[in-house]
Motif scaffolding. Sequence first.
Motif, PDB file in Angstrom:
ATOM      1  N   GLU A 137      -2.637   0.371  14.346  1.00  0.00           N
ATOM      2  CA  GLU A 137      -3.268   0.720  13.067  1.00  0.00           C
ATOM      3  C   GLU A 137      -2.330   0.394  11.905  1.00  0.00           C
ATOM      4  O   GLU A 137      -2.749  -0.162  10.884  1.00  0.00           O
ATOM      5  N   GLN A 138      -1.066   0.704  12.069  1.00  0.00           N
ATOM      6  CA  GLN A 138      -0.092   0.456  11.015  1.00  0.00           C
ATOM      7  C   GLN A 138       0.038  -1.038  10.723  1.00  0.00           C
ATOM      8  O   GLN A 138      -0.041  -1.459   9.572  1.00  0.00           O
ATOM      9  N   ILE A 139       0.216  -1.851  11.765  1.00  0.00           N
ATOM     10  CA  ILE A 139       0.394  -3.284  11.530  1.00  0.00           C
ATOM     11  C   ILE A 139      -0.882  -3.901  10.968  1.00  0.00           C
ATOM     12  O   ILE A 139      -0.831  -4.731  10.064  1.00  0.00           O
ATOM     13  N   CYS A 140      -2.031  -3.469  11.449  1.00  0.00           N
ATOM     14  CA  CYS A 140      -3.302  -4.009  10.932  1.00  0.00           C
ATOM     15  C   CYS A 140      -3.512  -3.636   9.465  1.00  0.00           C
ATOM     16  O   CYS A 140      -4.110  -4.401   8.711  1.00  0.00           O
ATOM     17  N   GLY A 166       0.837  -1.197   0.000  1.00  0.00           N
ATOM     18  CA  GLY A 166       0.000   0.000   0.000  1.00  0.00           C
ATOM     19  C   GLY A 166       0.866   1.238   0.000  1.00  0.00           C
ATOM     20  O   GLY A 166       1.810   1.354  -0.780  1.00  0.00           O
ATOM     21  N   ASN A 167       0.576   2.151   0.918  1.00  0.00           N
ATOM     22  CA  ASN A 167       1.344   3.390   1.025  1.00  0.00           C
ATOM     23  C   ASN A 167       2.578   3.246   1.921  1.00  0.00           C
ATOM     24  O   ASN A 167       3.361   4.173   2.040  1.00  0.00           O
ATOM     25  N   GLY A 168       2.709   2.088   2.564  1.00  0.00           N
ATOM     26  CA  GLY A 168       3.805   1.938   3.513  1.00  0.00           C
ATOM     27  C   GLY A 168       4.758   0.829   3.142  1.00  0.00           C
ATOM     28  O   GLY A 168       4.734   0.293   2.043  1.00  0.00           O
ATOM     29  N   ARG A 169       5.613   0.508   4.086  1.00  0.00           N
ATOM     30  CA  ARG A 169       6.581  -0.557   3.904  1.00  0.00           C
ATOM     31  C   ARG A 169       6.550  -1.455   5.132  1.00  0.00           C
ATOM     32  O   ARG A 169       6.679  -0.986   6.263  1.00  0.00           O
ATOM     33  N   ILE A 170       6.383  -2.747   4.888  1.00  0.00           N
ATOM     34  CA  ILE A 170       6.393  -3.726   5.960  1.00  0.00           C
ATOM     35  C   ILE A 170       7.829  -3.861   6.443  1.00  0.00           C
ATOM     36  O   ILE A 170       8.729  -4.124   5.647  1.00  0.00           O
TER      37      ILE A 170
END
Length: 168
Positions: free
Chosen positions: A82-85, A49-53
């Motif tokens: 929220e980020q991890i979910c 998505g908009n982030g990086r795991i």
Amino acid sequence: MQKNDTNEPCIVNIRENKPDKETAFRYWFKNFFTARYPDAVVTAEEAKGNGRIDLKISHRLFGDKIIEFKGWWNQDKKSSPEQICSYLTDFEKEGYVFMINHLEKKEIVSDYEQLVTDPAMNYVPGSWKEHRFENTDLRYYESKHQFSIKEKTVCHFVFNANYPSQKK
């Protein structure tokens, strides 16, 4: 990791307040999981998505596991659930947060619990649990959150980088 203490560059990095503190921990765990599960695919900083795991481990026995590394010094630590979910698919029930406590003389678990259980984090009331490993001082925490249709479990590991000087 804690047993090796100052032989681990990621711990020294925290204690000396050097840059890339989270990165050093991420790569320590990437190496650990790669060695522990040689037939797994272990990736760091995978786009989602908009982030990086931060770290993703894919293995035929246990599926995908996603770990987010956060330092207590980070402003965005309060949104860790929220980020991890947001990285979890409908098929993944749980994610993991590895919170790094850089403080020398302050336990952060109570403060961290307050952040995680805030209603803004879509916390499922009464779901915060502490788990202890038998015959050790090791513990981790669990909380449930519902940011989408499906409820997700977040497992929280708090690592005290200044151990054993860290006391309540």
